[in-house]
Motif scaffolding. Structure first.
Motif, mmCIF file in Angstrom:
data_model
loop_
_atom_site.group_PDB
_atom_site.id
_atom_site.type_symbol
_atom_site.label_atom_id
_atom_site.label_comp_id
_atom_site.label_asym_id
_atom_site.label_seq_id
_atom_site.Cartn_x
_atom_site.Cartn_y
_atom_site.Cartn_z
ATOM 1 N N ARG A 73 0.832 -1.205 0.000
ATOM 2 C CA ARG A 73 0.000 0.000 0.000
ATOM 3 C C ARG A 73 0.868 1.257 0.000
ATOM 4 O O ARG A 73 0.552 2.246 -0.671
ATOM 5 C CB ARG A 73 -0.927 -0.026 1.220
ATOM 6 N N PRO B 24 -3.334 -1.713 -4.740
ATOM 7 C CA PRO B 24 -3.190 -1.332 -3.315
ATOM 8 C C PRO B 24 -3.877 -2.307 -2.360
ATOM 9 O O PRO B 24 -3.412 -2.495 -1.235
ATOM 10 C CB PRO B 24 -3.832 0.060 -3.254
ATOM 11 N N GLU B 25 -4.972 -2.933 -2.784
ATOM 12 C CA GLU B 25 -5.731 -3.801 -1.878
ATOM 13 C C GLU B 25 -5.407 -5.281 -2.085
ATOM 14 O O GLU B 25 -6.195 -6.150 -1.714
ATOM 15 C CB GLU B 25 -7.235 -3.571 -2.087
#
Length: 862
Positions: free
Chosen positions: A718, A777-778
């Motif tokens: 992240r 990012p996830e």
């Protein structure tokens, strides 16, 4: 979201073609593209209009490739495709005018070869011909999708830049509208964001003909001639060619003969006999009365009669054929046959389409063997690449080119090529050569057949060699010193010069970088001179124009105050890189020297190449200094001593001369044991090293805070995404408890670790993994549990250790695995060295190498 909208940038959605498709009406209500529709159909008319508006002779349209890494030539107008084969596909990041126009989304006007040399010397090295060029980015929905280019003769009347740019903008708008409509008609195009995905190209270029000048329509009339009754009949066009009116024409042979010139009556009558005997007439020429001039003189029109005989009801012999107006091509060909020189014509691609009899005699080859072939393919003595280069020079500069050829029978032949956008007309004639002449040199024809003007300029194949050679050498130069040495070693012998001095700009003053051949201390007085000094080296730089002096008198006349050395001729070359002044190059000859046009052109181009290499080397030197400083702080100075573990690391840079990259390794104490980490940021630059430093710090902080392995990698991923960098990274993270040998491993796009068991068996730990860091990012990264037995060795490495030029990564992993299995040493230091040597047997390292070895030697319960 549909496939078109969801596809990542640079990939085509499934089922979406690049050149045209059919289907049902789209969501915008537009009818679908016709199944035969092609993307070049949207480009042809605008590029032809741009060529005409700029008074050019050629036009090109490049479109981006499917992977967005290249620009691909889609449409060519007015220029043979074969001449541009090297440029059918060019890199988006290349130092080329079309690439720069695309990257910057800016128009560019380069009116002549000098402007091209200063900005793009590499491009000039490969196409060393005189022509102007304009470039304009093509957009669709605000996104650049290609480049329009127009070629213009540098010898024509100069055109104002604003006029050129206005024509380019108009053509660009037209292209954008046509491309947008084309893309929206392709099935699957939904929404504005999806339109630009249809504009890509990975095929061969398509040739488009420029409009040819009208030569006047050729009239053809159908006739019927009853050979038994000598009766004529014809349509309105045939009667018009005979100059009679249907209502006043009785159709008799006598009426026809009254319209034919008395000098040509035999041809008409002989045609009747030919038809009766052979059943056909093949192009009988005669003249018919056209009309009387105002002064009473008679004017005739040349015509041809063609036809074949048919029998009607088995009795009547009827000649059915055509009467053709021969006022154009036939008379032109007859005129060429009467010339004392050889005349030939080549089509746009360079193939022979016509040669008169004199040309066939001089070349010693019949027309039947030449038609449809390149001259240099048919005639072995014309196979020197220099002669083919003359054709390229004529077609790309659109200026006449001449040269001399020594024929096999010992005679010298002069060739003159007159180019046009639809082909080329050539002359060939006998000439005599002065002593010392060489084939390919410009020469004034002499002798009884030399009724020709002085030959015009030649191409410059010899100069091209020096430019290409210099470009090749400079690609090997890394530092500023390397560049200076390469320039001195190439320029002096190539052009016969004895002195060279290279100056660079620093603080608005000229400073000497390199000199060779000058008397000791001669250049001391010129060190640090300002940019307003009255010196030729300074003037060449500030005006951006090279200066050539062929004798001491010429230099003294221009600069009377200049201190002379022992040289007798000089060249002062500006060093300009990407439009920015870099310095000057000064060459000296110890005897008066005549600078030919091709030599001046070559030296100017070489100055541009030198400037580009110098600027690159200066940036490299500066970056290397920063890199060495960063290197001290980014990789660990020493690994912590962990009870029960022996660890060591290795790092080898993949970039020659720069000891830094994006690979790293680390050993970190955690609350539950120790973390073994290895990672790789893509790239070999200082930027990659900076990102590596940030990631290493982040991993160290997350691990030291006691977070479990999955959270360490998730948070690091992240963080990289939030840095908004264009770089991605891989990582392998193993948290080991030295007391039990139990471990938890997480892999993010990284090569799998190797584990050697105490018995020597070594396996590839193909751990389940997630995507590269920074991509999503996830993203979620799975965790794998392992147990290391005492005496095990764990090897973490980056892909540089297992990648080989021309090989696959699986093969490289197998090489390292076998080496690890066979090496039964107790020293992890020696083992690390063996692994590196086994995988990197040559100095050709395509990538950085990082290796972290851990030997687990604590037995449970101790």
């Amino acid at each position: 979201m549909d496939d078109a909208a969801a596809a990542p940038r640079g990939e085509r959605p499934a089922g979406v073609p690049g050149r045209g498709a059919g289907g049902s009406a789209g969501p915008d209500g537009l009818p679908p593209a016709h199944p035969a529709a092609r993307i070049e159909d949207a480009l042809a008319e605008p590029v032809v209009a741009a060529v005409q508006d700029i008074d050019g002779y050629g036009g090109l349209v490049y479109l981006r490739s499917r992977d967005r890494r290249s620009l691909v030539l889609c449409v060519v107008a007015g220029v043979p495709r074969s001449l541009l084969m090297t440029w059918w596909r060019v890199p988006v990041g290349g130092a080329l005018p079309m690439s720069e126009a695309y990257r910057r989304s800016e128009s560019m006007w380069l009116p002549d070869e000098r402007a091209m040399m200063l900005r793009f010397p590499q491009f000039t090295a490969a196409l060393p011909y005189s022509f102007g060029s304009a470039f304009h980015p093509v957009h669709v929905d605000g996104e650049p999708v290609g480049v329009l280019s127009v070629l213009r003769s540098a010898a024509r009347e100069p055109m104002e830049e604003r006029t050129v740019r206005a024509a380019l903008r108009a053509a660009g708008r037209d292209m954008e509208e046509r491309l947008t409509e084309f893309a929206r008609r392709i099935p699957g195009r939904e929404g504005a964001d999806a339109v630009a995905y249809g504009i890509d190209y990975d095929d061969q270029p398509v040739s488009v003909k420029l409009p040819a000048p009208s030569l006047g329509a050729v009239s053809v009339g159908m006739v019927e001639w009853d050979l038994d009754s000598d009766r004529w009949s014809g349509d309105d066009d045939a009667l018009s060619l005979l100059g009679v009116v249907r209502g006043e024409f009785g159709g008799t042979m006598a009426e026809v003969e009254d319209r034919v010139s008395p000098d040509d009556l035999y041809e008409l009558r002989a045609g009747r006999r030919e038809a009766a005997e052979t059943g056909q007439i093949r192009g009988r020429h005669f003249r018919v009365l056209d009309e009387a001039e105002d002064d009473g003189r008679i004017r005739y029109r040349p015509v041809e009669l063609w036809g074949h005989v048919v029998r009607v009801e088995g009795v009547t012999r009827l000649l059915v054929g055509a009467l053709v107006d021969a006022a154009g091509g036939v008379t032109a060909a007859e005129a060429a046959e009467r010339l004392p020189d050889g005349v030939f014509s080549l089509d746009q691609d360079g193939r022979i389409v016509y040669a008169n009899r004199r040309c066939q005699e001089l070349l010693g080859c019949g027309l039947e063997h030449m038609l449809g072939h390149y001259p240099w393919d048919v005639l072995p003595w014309l196979r020197d690449p220099a002669y083919e280069d003359r054709y390229r020079a004529a077609m790309l500069s659109q200026e006449p080119v001449s040269y001399l050829v020594h024929a096999p029978d010992g005679v010298w032949l002069g060739f003159v090529l007159y180019p046009g956008v639809h082909g080329l007309t050539g002359r060939v004639f006998l000439t005599s050569a002065p002593a010392g002449s060489e084939p390919g040199r410009s020469l004034t024809p002499a002798g009884p057949d030399a009724a020709a003007p002085e030959l015009v300029g030649t191409a410059r194949a010899g100069a091209l060699y020096h430019v290409v050679q210099m470009a090749s050498v400079l690609t090997e130069a890394v530092t500023v010193r390397d560049v200076c040495l390469a320039v001195a070693e190439q320029l002096l012998p190539a052009f016969g010069a004895q002195e060279i001095a290279l100056y660079t700009i620093r603080d608005n003053r000229m400073h000497l970088l390199w000199e060779s051949g000058y008397p000791e201390h001669f250049l001391d007085d010129f060190e640090g001179v300002p940019l307003n000094a009255n010196l030729p080296g300074v003037h060449a730089l500030t005006t951006r124009l090279p200066l050539f002096f062929e004798s001491p008198e010429a230099l003294v006349n221009a600069y009377p105050q200049l201190l002379m050395d022992s040289m007798s001729a000089w060249a002062f070359l500006p060093l300009i890189a990407s439009g920015h002044p870099v310095g000057s190059c000064i060459l000296g000859w110890n005897a008066p020297h005549r600078f030919t046009p091709e030599e001046r052109t070559a030296l100017t181009a070489l100055g541009g190449l030198t400037a580009q290499a110098m600027e690159r080397a200066r940036l490299y030197d500066a970056e290397s200094a920063v890199a060495r400083g960063l290197q001290e702080g980014l990789l660990p100075h020493r690994l912590p001593a962990i009870d029960g573990l022996l660890t060591t690391g290795r790092y080898l840079p993949g970039t020659q001369g720069m000891a830094i990259g994006g690979d790293w390794y680390d050993v970190i104490r955690t609350g539950r044991g120790v973390a073994l980490v290895i990672g790789d940021v893509e790239g070999h630059s200082v930027g990659a090293a900076a990102v590596m430093g940030q990631l290493r710090s982040a991993v160290h902080a997350f691990a030291a805070s006691g977070r479990p392995p999955q959270e360490v990698i998730t948070h690091t991923n992240r963080l990289l995404a939030e840095l908004e960098t264009d770089l991605f990274a891989t990582c392998c993270y193993v948290e080991l408890d030295p007391a039990t040998g139990r471990a938890l491993a997480v892999r993010a796009g990284h090569p799998p670790p190797l584990l050697r068991h105490p018995d020597g068996h070594t396996e590839n730990l193909d751990l389940p993994g997630g995507v590269l860091l920074g991509v999503r990012p996830e993203a979620v990264y799975p965790v794998t549990a392992l147990t290391l037995a005492p005496g095990s060795v764990l090897a973490l490495y980056t892909d540089g250790l297992v990648e080989t030029p021309g090989g696959d990564i699986e093969t490289g992993i197998e090489v390292v695995r076998r080496c690890l299995a066979r090496s039964r040493t107790d020293s992890v230091e020696e083992l690390a060295d063996r692994l590196v040597r086994a995988a990197r047997r040559t100095e050709d390292r395509p990538d950085d190498v990082a290796l972290l070895l851990t030997a687990y030697d604590r037995r449970p319960g101790r």
